[in-house]
Design a protein around this motif. Structure first.
Motif, PDB file in Angstrom:
ATOM      1  N   ILE A  37      -4.002  -4.550   1.754  1.00 25.87           N
ATOM      2  CA  ILE A  37      -2.717  -4.121   1.186  1.00 25.87           C
ATOM      3  C   ILE A  37      -2.205  -5.163   0.202  1.00 25.87           C
ATOM      4  CG2 ILE A  37      -0.315  -3.616   1.769  1.00 25.87           C
ATOM      5  CD1 ILE A  37      -1.484  -2.404   4.413  1.00 25.87           C
ATOM      6  N   LYS A  38      -2.289  -6.430   0.569  1.00 27.53           N
ATOM      7  CA  LYS A  38      -1.847  -7.497  -0.341  1.00 27.53           C
ATOM      8  C   LYS A  38      -2.652  -7.480  -1.635  1.00 27.53           C
ATOM      9  CE  LYS A  38      -1.031 -12.479  -0.618  1.00 27.53           C
ATOM     10  NZ  LYS A  38      -0.809 -12.359  -2.010  1.00 27.53           N
ATOM     11  N   ASN A 113       8.793 -11.092   3.303  1.00 24.25           N
ATOM     12  CA  ASN A 113       8.193 -11.972   4.301  1.00 24.25           C
ATOM     13  C   ASN A 113       6.700 -11.686   4.296  1.00 24.25           C
ATOM     14  OD1 ASN A 113       7.691  -9.725   6.073  1.00 24.25           O
ATOM     15  ND2 ASN A 113       9.799  -9.880   6.809  1.00 24.25           N
ATOM     16  N   LYS A 114       5.958 -12.287   5.211  1.00 24.72           N
ATOM     17  CA  LYS A 114       4.507 -12.120   5.155  1.00 24.72           C
ATOM     18  C   LYS A 114       4.050 -10.712   5.531  1.00 24.72           C
ATOM     19  CE  LYS A 114       3.406 -13.718   9.784  1.00 24.72           C
ATOM     20  NZ  LYS A 114       2.506 -14.507  10.556  1.00 24.72           N
ATOM     21  N   ASN A 115       4.933  -9.895   6.091  1.00 26.61           N
ATOM     22  CA  ASN A 115       4.569  -8.543   6.510  1.00 26.61           C
ATOM     23  C   ASN A 115       5.167  -7.449   5.635  1.00 26.61           C
ATOM     24  OD1 ASN A 115       3.262  -9.729   8.709  1.00 26.61           O
ATOM     25  ND2 ASN A 115       5.089  -9.636   9.959  1.00 26.61           N
ATOM     26  N   GLN A 116       5.835  -7.820   4.555  1.00 24.41           N
ATOM     27  CA  GLN A 116       6.550  -6.819   3.765  1.00 24.41           C
ATOM     28  C   GLN A 116       6.645  -7.252   2.304  1.00 24.41           C
ATOM     29  OE1 GLN A 116      10.434  -6.232   5.389  1.00 24.41           O
ATOM     30  NE2 GLN A 116      10.990  -4.650   3.960  1.00 24.41           N
ATOM     31  N   TRP A 117       6.449  -6.279   1.399  1.00 23.59           N
ATOM     32  CA  TRP A 117       6.563  -6.531  -0.032  1.00 23.59           C
ATOM     33  C   TRP A 117       7.531  -5.534  -0.635  1.00 23.59           C
ATOM     34  CZ3 TRP A 117       2.057  -6.191   2.698  1.00 23.59           C
ATOM     35  CH2 TRP A 117       1.284  -7.340   2.773  1.00 23.59           C
ATOM     36  N   LYS A 118       8.318  -6.016  -1.582  1.00 21.85           N
ATOM     37  CA  LYS A 118       9.210  -5.144  -2.353  1.00 21.85           C
ATOM     38  C   LYS A 118       8.701  -5.134  -3.788  1.00 21.85           C
ATOM     39  CE  LYS A 118      13.405  -5.406   0.310  1.00 21.85           C
ATOM     40  NZ  LYS A 118      13.557  -4.010   0.579  1.00 21.85           N
ATOM     41  N   PHE A 137       4.870  -2.194   3.883  1.00 24.68           N
ATOM     42  CA  PHE A 137       4.640  -3.014   5.062  1.00 24.68           C
ATOM     43  C   PHE A 137       3.156  -3.292   5.241  1.00 24.68           C
ATOM     44  CE2 PHE A 137       8.513  -0.619   5.559  1.00 24.68           C
ATOM     45  CZ  PHE A 137       9.424  -1.582   5.965  1.00 24.68           C
ATOM     46  N   ASP A 138       2.833  -4.321   6.001  1.00 22.46           N
ATOM     47  CA  ASP A 138       1.435  -4.728   6.150  1.00 22.46           C
ATOM     48  C   ASP A 138       0.591  -3.752   6.963  1.00 22.46           C
ATOM     49  OD1 ASP A 138       2.505  -5.302   8.634  1.00 22.46           O
ATOM     50  OD2 ASP A 138       1.502  -7.236   8.826  1.00 22.46           O
TER      51      ASP A 138
END
Length: 165
Positions: A37-38, A113-118, A137-138
């Motif tokens: 995902i990242k 945070n490390k589990n979520q991207w906007k 979300f991750d």
């Protein structure tokens, strides 16, 4: 018709509709890892698939057809439904949803945070849509908020998937 037969038919129909709804629920075939995902977000190369729509006015609706947003480094293809108040009707009545292709847009990633991207996307070549806000979300689940010029804002819940080569 006897009351006993009516109850049997009703229960059979109820069981059948439940079974069909379980079969038609969306299943993510490919399990994505957090690093997948990242990488998709960093390379701006993913598909957002909408499963539920949340209009500003009205009730939440589950979508029965496929609606998505395809994000690539050089293009943005948006095919989403719209439910809500429009302040200006489209000239072409077949373009009632949020449907456009953009090749001139900004793409900004904010890591909450490390589990979520906007992710904020601003299409410069579409006068109707001002911004698309993704919250990813991750685990692959995602939300999308679309801000339009002549319509109420609308949100979608769904998930992201890889673009098939």
């Amino acid at each position: 018709m006897k009351t006993g037969n009516t109850i049997k038919i009703f229960l059979s129909a109820l069981i059948l509709s439940f079974a069909l709804s379980q079969c038609s629920s969306s299943q993510k075939v490919v399990k994505l890892t957090s690093s997948d995902i990242k990488n998709m977000i960093d390379s701006s190369h993913f598909i957002f698939v909408a499963e539920r729509v949340i209009p500003l006015r009205g009730s939440t609706r589950y979508l029965t057809s496929r609606y998505d947003v395809v994000v690539k480094k050089d293009s943005l293809d948006c095919y989403l439904p719209y439910f809500g108040r429009a302040y200006q009707a489209p000239i072409d009545p077949t373009k009632g949803g949020i449907q456009f292709t953009s090749v001139n847009f900004s793409y900004q990633i904010n890591t909450k945070n490390k589990n979520q991207w906007k992710i904020t996307i601003n299409p410069a070549d579409n006068p109707d849509v001002q911004q698309l806000y993704f919250n990813i979300f991750d685990n692959g689940n995602a939300n999308l908020n679309v801000v339009s010029t002549h319509r109420d804002a609308i949100s979608f819940d769904g998930y992201i998937e890889k673009i098939k080569k």
